[in-house]
Enzyme design. Structure first.
Site, mmCIF file in Angstrom:
data_model
loop_
_atom_site.group_PDB
_atom_site.id
_atom_site.type_symbol
_atom_site.label_atom_id
_atom_site.label_comp_id
_atom_site.label_asym_id
_atom_site.label_seq_id
_atom_site.Cartn_x
_atom_site.Cartn_y
_atom_site.Cartn_z
ATOM 1 N N CYS A 181 -55.168 -1.136 -7.634
ATOM 2 C CA CYS A 181 -56.543 -1.449 -8.064
ATOM 3 C C CYS A 181 -57.099 -0.372 -8.992
ATOM 4 O O CYS A 181 -56.693 -0.293 -10.144
ATOM 5 C CB CYS A 181 -57.437 -1.694 -6.848
ATOM 6 S SG CYS A 181 -59.003 -2.475 -7.261
ATOM 7 N N HIS A 238 -54.703 -4.803 -3.061
ATOM 8 C CA HIS A 238 -54.628 -3.685 -2.107
ATOM 9 C C HIS A 238 -53.617 -3.949 -0.995
ATOM 10 O O HIS A 238 -54.000 -4.388 0.097
ATOM 11 C CB HIS A 238 -56.002 -3.459 -1.457
ATOM 12 C CG HIS A 238 -57.050 -3.014 -2.408
ATOM 13 N ND1 HIS A 238 -57.127 -1.735 -2.892
ATOM 14 C CD2 HIS A 238 -58.076 -3.690 -2.979
ATOM 15 C CE1 HIS A 238 -58.156 -1.636 -3.717
ATOM 16 N NE2 HIS A 238 -58.743 -2.812 -3.799
ATOM 17 N N GLU A 293 -52.438 -1.796 0.757
ATOM 18 C CA GLU A 293 -52.756 -0.805 1.809
ATOM 19 C C GLU A 293 -53.787 -1.332 2.817
ATOM 20 O O GLU A 293 -53.975 -0.721 3.863
ATOM 21 C CB GLU A 293 -53.238 0.506 1.175
ATOM 22 C CG GLU A 293 -54.653 0.504 0.588
ATOM 23 C CD GLU A 293 -54.736 -0.037 -0.832
ATOM 24 O OE1 GLU A 293 -53.764 -0.691 -1.283
ATOM 25 O OE2 GLU A 293 -55.771 0.184 -1.497
#
Lengths: 201, 294
Positions: A79, A170, A172
């Protein structure tokens, strides 16, 4: 053992540290330039790219980060991290770190209410990968050396250029660590290749 | 298939703000100064809390013109405040395209009993809290981000410190409880049992918790980070100071490097006068914004 750092000037750092976990991988949080020396790979987390850029300039991180990538050590951005890596940013005079041959558009899907999650197939990584897009950027175009890893509705959302890896969503924020483990493998291979070169007579 | 407004999308947005400073602004020009200084987001308001305090009367959602002006001025996320329980103000802000809504005790509550059911919205919400029970009630209603209430517009950090310490110590206590103690603790805190279970398993809140309400200097911001805040909101402190741009930059840096005391010392030099501030004992109980909701 490989050592990977997560740039921690601002953003979702802890999530990356957790996703990078592997038996042979030591992960650290990077706030100072001198920490870069001991790393084999580096992650630019999600967050606000304008904030990160200001802090990069303030602490003279720009050149050391560019040198890190120039030494062919793997770098992975998600991002805002992808925005930092891009050569060009739509509507702005130039990119931030200009590591990767691509043009990106910020907030390409619109405002927060347009943010979404979906599942994607990513080349070399796997299928049904959960992807969370938050005020996400898009990769509008890429240079010859860049391999497109994933498209969503015909737009590029993940790409790799040799030792550089970037995605506009994302990974993560999910429990699915396949994308991060793909990067850890890139770092292992890069370190192995570097040590072979050094060991050669 | 794309799913909008999921917990992960709403909470994730706040995760991206971590380690950052969110600044109150009242027009596009201030928003630009904030963005330039490195703010991760701005809060678009008609008046900053200290001016709301001074003006008295009923404080409402900002004029949509101001919210739009701020959205057009910057590329970082724009937040805006709705009155507690004012579903229509919140829907209007969502329709305008605000990236986050603060259901805020800084404005005069529209409902003195109930908060909004924030799960019903696509846009994420941030809410204030003074302790873990209040924090978990707000999450139960659908808040995707928390902040301490502190005492807004006072320039006095003492209440934010109290609230942050309270939440942190209660999290530690719950994390160390055995499972059979949780239901009684849920009753004592007035908090949903499932969320206590979540804290006991993970040792932390399921959403980001920022500090707010009284941060007036770079050292104040660093103090709140030291106490466990994920980031800070600065309201009246910045644009009530003598040199807002410099002040804003210093607060951003002190938040990033909150344990680098030499740096914070440098940042604190020649900042000009910070806002005057209010001592808590001189504040009439009726003027305490933090007590406007539970």
């Amino acid at each position: 053992m490989v050592k990977i750092g997560v740039l921690a000037l601002q953003g979702a750092v802890r999530e990356h540290v957790e996703s990078l976990e592997a038996p042979d991988c030591e992960v650290s949080v990077v706030k100072r330039i001198e920490q870069l020396d001991e790393l084999d790979g580096l992650v630019f987390p999600g967050g606000e790219s304008t904030t990160m850029r200001r802090l990069i300039d303030k602490y003279h991180f720009r050149e050391p980060l560019q040198q890190f990538a120039a030494a062919e050590k793997p770098v992975f951005g998600t991002c805002a991290g992808l925005i930092l890596m891009a050569e060009d940013i739509t509507g702005e005079p130039e990119g931030h770190l200009q590591l990767m041959d691509m043009e990106v558009e910020r907030n390409a899907f619109g405002r927060q209410r347009e943010s979404f999650e979906t599942t994607l197939s990513v080349k070399g990584v796997g299928d049904d990968i959960e992807a969370v897009f938050i005020r996400a950027p898009l990769i509008k175009s890429v240079g010859d050396e860049v391999e497109i890893l994933c498209e969503y509705n015909g737009e590029i959302v993940a790409a790799r250029q040799n030792h550089l890896l970037a995605c506009s969503y994302h990974p993560e924020l999910t429990k699915d660590t396949r994308f991060h483990q793909y990067f850890v493998q890139m770092v292992r291979e890069s370190k192995e290749a570097a040590s072979t070169v050094t060991a050669a007579p | 298939m794309a799913d909008r407004g999921t917990d992960r999308v709403k909470r994730g947005m706040a995760e991206m703000q971590k380690g950052g400073v969110i600044m109150d602004v009242v027009n596009g020009e201030q928003a630009k100064i904030a963005e330039e200084a490195g703010a991760v987001a701005v809060m678009a308001l008609e008046r900053v809390p200290s001016d709301i305090r001074a003006a008295g009367g009923v404080a409402r959602m900002a004029d949509p013109t101001i919210v739009e002006e701020v959205m057009n001025a910057v590329s970082i996320p724009v937040m805006a405040k709705a009155r507690i329980g004012h579903i229509v103000e919140a829907r209007v802000l969502e329709a305008l395209g605000a990236d986050y809504i603060d259901e805020s005790e800084v404005l005069t509550p529209a409902d003195d009993v109930y908060h909004m059911d924030k799960n019903e919205f696509t846009v994420p919400f941030v809410c204030g809290c003074r302790d873990l029970g209040e924090a978990l009630r707000r999450i139960g209603e659908g808040a995707s981000m928390l902040r301490t209430k502190g005492e807004p517009g006072t320039g006095n950090i003492v209440e934010a410190v109290r609230h942050m310490r309270m939440v942190q110590s209660q999290i530690k206590k719950v994390a160390n409880m055995s499972k059979d103690e949780l239901m009684t603790e849920a009753k004592n805190l007035g908090a949903p049992y499932e969320l206590l279970l979540d804290i006991q398993e993970n040792g932390k809140l399921p959403v980001v918790n920022f500090a707010a309400g009284g941060i007036a200097t770079p050292a104040d911001a660093a103090l709140m980070m030291e106490l466990g805040a994920d980031g800070v909101f600065v309201g009246s402190g910045i644009f009530k100071s003598e040199n807002p741009a410099k002040f804003a930059r210093s607060i951003v840096e002190a938040t990033t490097h909150y344990q680098d005391y030499e740096l914070i010392g440098q940042l604190s030099k020649d900042l000009g006068t910070a806002m005057k501030g209010i001592e808590m004992s001189t504040l009439d109980p009726s003027q305490r914004m933090q007590d406007r909701s539970e």
